[in-house]
Design an enzyme around this catalytic site. Structure first.
Site, PDB file in Angstrom:
ATOM      1  N   SER A  99      46.922  42.999  51.086  1.00  7.05           N
ATOM      2  CA  SER A  99      47.188  41.576  51.342  1.00  7.05           C
ATOM      3  C   SER A  99      48.492  41.229  50.638  1.00  7.05           C
ATOM      4  O   SER A  99      48.528  41.157  49.410  1.00  7.05           O
ATOM      5  CB  SER A  99      46.072  40.702  50.769  1.00  7.05           C
ATOM      6  OG  SER A  99      44.824  41.101  51.247  1.00  7.05           O
ATOM      7  N   LYS A 174      45.527  36.472  57.015  1.00  9.89           N
ATOM      8  CA  LYS A 174      44.833  36.717  55.747  1.00  9.89           C
ATOM      9  C   LYS A 174      45.029  35.537  54.778  1.00  9.89           C
ATOM     10  O   LYS A 174      44.107  35.140  54.061  1.00  9.89           O
ATOM     11  CB  LYS A 174      45.350  38.022  55.122  1.00  9.89           C
ATOM     12  CG  LYS A 174      44.797  38.352  53.754  1.00  9.89           C
ATOM     13  CD  LYS A 174      43.301  38.677  53.752  1.00  9.89           C
ATOM     14  CE  LYS A 174      42.813  38.920  52.332  1.00  9.89           C
ATOM     15  NZ  LYS A 174      41.376  39.195  52.264  1.00  9.89           N
ATOM     16  N   LYS A 242      47.083  35.719  43.263  1.00 13.73           N
ATOM     17  CA  LYS A 242      48.180  36.370  44.001  1.00 13.73           C
ATOM     18  C   LYS A 242      48.216  35.891  45.452  1.00 13.73           C
ATOM     19  O   LYS A 242      49.264  35.523  45.988  1.00 13.73           O
ATOM     20  CB  LYS A 242      47.969  37.883  43.893  1.00 13.73           C
ATOM     21  CG  LYS A 242      48.909  38.772  44.648  1.00 13.73           C
ATOM     22  CD  LYS A 242      48.400  39.247  45.990  1.00 13.73           C
ATOM     23  CE  LYS A 242      47.140  40.062  45.948  1.00 13.73           C
ATOM     24  NZ  LYS A 242      46.730  40.548  47.271  1.00 13.73           N
TER      25      LYS A 242
HETATM   26  P1  NAD Z   1      42.900  47.716  43.161  1.00 10.29           P
HETATM   27  O1  NAD Z   1      43.788  47.182  42.093  1.00 10.29           O
HETATM   28  O2  NAD Z   1      41.480  48.082  42.831  1.00 10.29           O
HETATM   29  O3  NAD Z   1      43.564  49.000  43.856  1.00 10.29           O
HETATM   30  C1  NAD Z   1      44.945  49.180  44.056  1.00 10.29           C
HETATM   31  C2  NAD Z   1      45.266  50.653  43.881  1.00 10.29           C
HETATM   32  O4  NAD Z   1      46.661  50.848  44.108  1.00 10.29           O
HETATM   33  C3  NAD Z   1      44.976  51.158  42.464  1.00 10.29           C
HETATM   34  O5  NAD Z   1      44.137  52.303  42.500  1.00 10.29           O
HETATM   35  C4  NAD Z   1      46.365  51.480  41.904  1.00 10.29           C
HETATM   36  O6  NAD Z   1      46.366  52.552  40.991  1.00 10.29           O
HETATM   37  C5  NAD Z   1      47.108  51.804  43.184  1.00 10.29           C
HETATM   38  N1  NAD Z   1      48.565  51.731  43.011  1.00 10.29           N
HETATM   39  C6  NAD Z   1      49.283  50.717  42.465  1.00 10.29           C
HETATM   40  N2  NAD Z   1      50.595  51.032  42.468  1.00 10.29           N
HETATM   41  C7  NAD Z   1      50.695  52.256  43.042  1.00 10.29           C
HETATM   42  C8  NAD Z   1      51.784  53.117  43.315  1.00 10.29           C
HETATM   43  N3  NAD Z   1      53.047  52.777  42.999  1.00 10.29           N
HETATM   44  N4  NAD Z   1      51.536  54.313  43.904  1.00 10.29           N
HETATM   45  C9  NAD Z   1      50.254  54.679  44.221  1.00 10.29           C
HETATM   46  N5  NAD Z   1      49.183  53.907  43.972  1.00 10.29           N
HETATM   47  C10 NAD Z   1      49.400  52.709  43.392  1.00 10.29           C
HETATM   48  O7  NAD Z   1      42.925  46.617  44.325  1.00 10.29           O
HETATM   49  P2  NAD Z   1      41.875  46.438  45.523  1.00 10.29           P
HETATM   50  O8  NAD Z   1      40.807  45.494  45.103  1.00 10.29           O
HETATM   51  O9  NAD Z   1      41.532  47.768  46.099  1.00 10.29           O
HETATM   52  O10 NAD Z   1      42.787  45.612  46.549  1.00 10.29           O
HETATM   53  C11 NAD Z   1      43.807  46.222  47.326  1.00 10.29           C
HETATM   54  C12 NAD Z   1      44.358  45.163  48.296  1.00 10.29           C
HETATM   55  O11 NAD Z   1      43.282  44.717  49.142  1.00 10.29           O
HETATM   56  C13 NAD Z   1      44.914  43.916  47.582  1.00 10.29           C
HETATM   57  O12 NAD Z   1      46.027  43.456  48.277  1.00 10.29           O
HETATM   58  C14 NAD Z   1      43.753  42.932  47.671  1.00 10.29           C
HETATM   59  O13 NAD Z   1      44.201  41.597  47.633  1.00 10.29           O
HETATM   60  C15 NAD Z   1      43.154  43.306  49.015  1.00 10.29           C
HETATM   61  N6  NAD Z   1      41.737  42.975  49.178  1.00 10.29           N
HETATM   62  C16 NAD Z   1      40.843  43.196  48.157  1.00 10.29           C
HETATM   63  C17 NAD Z   1      39.515  42.849  48.328  1.00 10.29           C
HETATM   64  C18 NAD Z   1      38.509  43.042  47.226  1.00 10.29           C
HETATM   65  O14 NAD Z   1      37.390  42.483  47.335  1.00 10.29           O
HETATM   66  N7  NAD Z   1      38.792  43.813  46.181  1.00 10.29           N
HETATM   67  C19 NAD Z   1      39.079  42.279  49.536  1.00 10.29           C
HETATM   68  C20 NAD Z   1      40.000  42.106  50.571  1.00 10.29           C
HETATM   69  C21 NAD Z   1      41.336  42.451  50.382  1.00 10.29           C
END
Ligand code: NAD
Length: 301
Positions: A99, A174, A242
């Site tokens: 997102s 979104k 965010k």
């Molecule tokens: P998270 O922080 O758990 O996961 C993000 C991952 O990206 C981490 O494992 C991190 O190590 C990795 N990362 C960051 N920088 C990196 C890089 N340079 N190279 C490789 N890996 C890298 O976040 P999440 O909850 O999985 O959310 C991911 C996206 O999905 C976000 O944009 C969030 O807003 C969206 N989202 C989350 C949810 C939820 O309920 N958690 C629901 C819908 C949408």
């Protein structure tokens, strides 16, 4: 899309881990990368191969999926040194499911287009439980022919995938979703706090109204949690900050005042000051509890 397709998956966090595992279960070959080694190890144990960088993953994949926190992470992973753009072939399709700001999605797509690489922005709604079940709602922006090629893969992670327009439209959708969710949680919090202080069991209130017009997916998911004082994420307040920041920036850029989103943003900022930014966004109710001087609890949920 041919069988035997190799999917690159970058970003194995709360969402990326179960989404990538569902693709493995569906029989796809996966090459994965994350800066957190433990996350990579877990998905490799489920059947994936580890890539050494985002560029390495892209060089081995027909489709590259990214699931990262926000716009700067996507720009770094796709366009930065050692990024996807260094490894992609021109037939590779990049699908960013994070997102992020719609403008950022368009900027990344424009850079990839210089190498004739096509991109979709395809953020999701549903949170971790639906990521695990493979029943996410997926909102997509990009060319229709590219969407049709990738749709079978998206439907291994989601129950629906809807093309909303050109690149960026997925993230506009979104942002609309995140505004509705944030305002719903705030409304629920305000209402249940009123019930508690008025001496009516908020669990009874939930039970009585959930089948009426005030009922919602948000209410059903969040009321049972907050009435037990459970703020374990789920979706962290800091991630919703965010998303609301992206919503405010996008709205103001195009001349759309969003007064209620701005109000809920300030509630979340107040909770962040108290160190509650890693709580689930259902934790918004703590702001109301503090104002009213009550704890909103029920034995019934
Ligand atoms: P998270 O922080 O758990 O996961 C993000 C991952 O990206 C981490 O494992 C991190 O190590 C990795 N990362 C960051 N920088 C990196 C890089 N340079 N190279 C490789 N890996 C890298 O976040 P999440 O909850 O999985 O959310 C991911 C996206 O999905 C976000 O944009 C969030 O807003 C969206 N989202 C989350 C949810 C939820 O309920 N958690 C629901 C819908 C949408």
């Amino acid at each position: 899309m041919k069988d035997g397709v190799t999917i690159g998956f970058i970003g194995l966090g709360i969402m990326g881990k179960p989404m990538s595992k569902n693709l493995l279960k569906a029989g796809y070959t996966l090459v994965v990368y994350d800066v957190v080694k433990a996350a990579v190890d877990e998905v490799v144990a489920a059947g994936a191969t580890a890539g050494s960088s985002s560029a390495d993953v892209a060089s081995k994949a027909d489709i590259v999926i990214t699931m990262l926190p926000n716009s700067p992470h996507v720009k770094e992973v796709v366009l930065g040194a050692g990024g996807v753009i260094e490894g992609v072939k021109k037939e590779t399709i990049v699908v960013d499911m994070s997102s992020i700001a719609p403008l950022a999605a368009q900027e990344v797509a424009a850079e990839l287009a210089k190498k004739s690489v096509k991109m979709l922005d395809a953020p999701v709604s549903g949170g971790e439980p639906k990521a695990v079940d493979g029943t996410l709602a997926i909102m997509v922006g990009g060319p229709e022919d590219v969407f049709e090629k990738v749709k079978p893969i998206l439907l291994k992670m989601g129950a629906s995938a809807v093309l909303c327009g050109d690149v960026g439209a997925g993230n506009v959708t979104k942002l609309a979703n995140q505004i509705i969710v944030a305002l719903n949680i705030a409304a629920m919090s305000e209402a249940l706090t009123l019930a508690q202080k008025a001496g009516v069991d908020p669990g009874k209130v939930f039970d009585a109204i959930k089948g009426g017009l005030a009922g919602s997916t948000v209410l059903n998911a969040k009321a049972p949690m907050v009435l037990n004082g459970n703020y374990k994420p789920g979706f962290r307040i800091e991630l919703h900050i965010k998303d609301l920041q992206n919503a405010l920036d996008t709205a103001h850029d195009i001349g759309v005042p969003v007064p209620l989103s701005a109000g809920v943003m300030e509630i979340m900022q107040a909770l962040k000051v108290e160190g509650k930014q890693t709580d689930d966004h259902g934790g918004i109710i703590q702001f109301y509890e503090k104002l009213a001087g009550v704890k909103v609890r029920s034995e019934l949920t």
